[in-house]
Design a protein around this motif. Structure first.
Motif, short mmCIF file in Angstrom:
data_model
loop_
_atom_site.label_atom_id
_atom_site.label_comp_id
_atom_site.label_asym_id
_atom_site.label_seq_id
_atom_site.Cartn_x
_atom_site.Cartn_y
_atom_site.Cartn_z
N GLY A 270 7.37 -12.70 -2.00
CA GLY A 270 7.11 -11.26 -2.01
C GLY A 270 7.93 -10.52 -0.99
O GLY A 270 8.85 -11.07 -0.39
N GLU A 271 7.57 -9.28 -0.79
CA GLU A 271 8.32 -8.42 0.12
C GLU A 271 8.30 -8.97 1.54
O GLU A 271 9.23 -8.74 2.31
N GLU B 255 0.80 -1.23 0.00
CA GLU B 255 0.00 0.00 0.00
C GLU B 255 0.83 1.28 0.00
O GLU B 255 0.54 2.20 -0.73
N ALA B 256 1.84 1.36 0.84
CA ALA B 256 2.57 2.61 1.01
C ALA B 256 3.78 2.71 0.09
O ALA B 256 4.42 3.74 0.05
N GLY B 257 4.09 1.63 -0.62
CA GLY B 257 5.31 1.61 -1.41
C GLY B 257 5.16 2.16 -2.80
O GLY B 257 4.06 2.44 -3.29
N GLU C 123 5.54 -3.79 -8.34
CA GLU C 123 5.46 -4.61 -9.55
C GLU C 123 6.72 -5.46 -9.71
O GLU C 123 6.64 -6.61 -10.14
N TRP C 124 7.87 -4.89 -9.40
CA TRP C 124 9.13 -5.64 -9.49
C TRP C 124 9.09 -6.85 -8.58
O TRP C 124 9.40 -7.96 -9.00
N THR D 85 15.52 -1.53 -5.91
CA THR D 85 15.38 -1.28 -4.47
C THR D 85 16.59 -0.60 -3.85
O THR D 85 16.49 -0.03 -2.77
N GLY D 86 17.75 -0.71 -4.50
CA GLY D 86 18.97 -0.17 -3.91
C GLY D 86 19.61 -1.14 -2.91
O GLY D 86 20.59 -0.79 -2.27
N HIS D 87 19.05 -2.34 -2.78
CA HIS D 87 19.57 -3.35 -1.85
C HIS D 87 19.64 -4.70 -2.54
O HIS D 87 18.84 -5.00 -3.41
#
Length: 129
Positions: A51-52, A26-28, A34-35, A107-109
């Motif tokens: 998933g996340e 929701e907040a992302g 989608e990635w 994501t940078g990670h």
């Protein structure tokens, strides 16, 4: 009677779907959402990396004795993601067939996808934004 049973079964399916949505989407950023949702396991491209909620930042990666290891660097709280805690600094061996090199990573990670039992679903290297 059949309609009631079918209605209850149908309603339960939606209840299960909603229960699995932990609010992580929701907040992302929609592009990152989608990635995550599009990632498939490198050794089984028909199966999701998950998933996340199964993802841990693992920004340090190295090879030792021909094996690849990622170090957990994720200090985000586990409770909102409903994931098991893995201490920062924990080193996880990544089987070669679980290294995902075919997708950029916005994501940078580095992202390590783990099951509750510690099985590695995927590792996506940092970078390639």
């Amino acid at each position: 009677m059949k309609r009631i049973v079918l209605g209850l079964a149908f309603g339960c399916m939606f209840g299960v779907s909603n229960a699995r949505d932990l609010g992580q989407w929701e907040a992302g950023d929609p592009a990152i959402r989608e990635w995550y949702q599009a990632l498939m396991q490198p050794d089984n491209p028909a199966v999701s990396c998950c998933g996340e909620a199964d993802a841990y930042w693992a920004d340090e990666i190295h090879v030792r004795d021909g094996k690849t290891y990622a170090t957990i660097t994720d200090d985000r709280p586990d409770e909102p993601r409903r994931r098991p805690h893995v201490d920062v600094g924990t080193e996880i061996e990544i089987p070669n067939h679980k290294l995902k090199w075919d997708k950029s990573n916005p994501t940078g990670h580095g992202i390590l996808f783990l099951s509750r039992g510690g099985y590695v679903y995927c590792y996506v290297q940092p970078g390639g934004v």
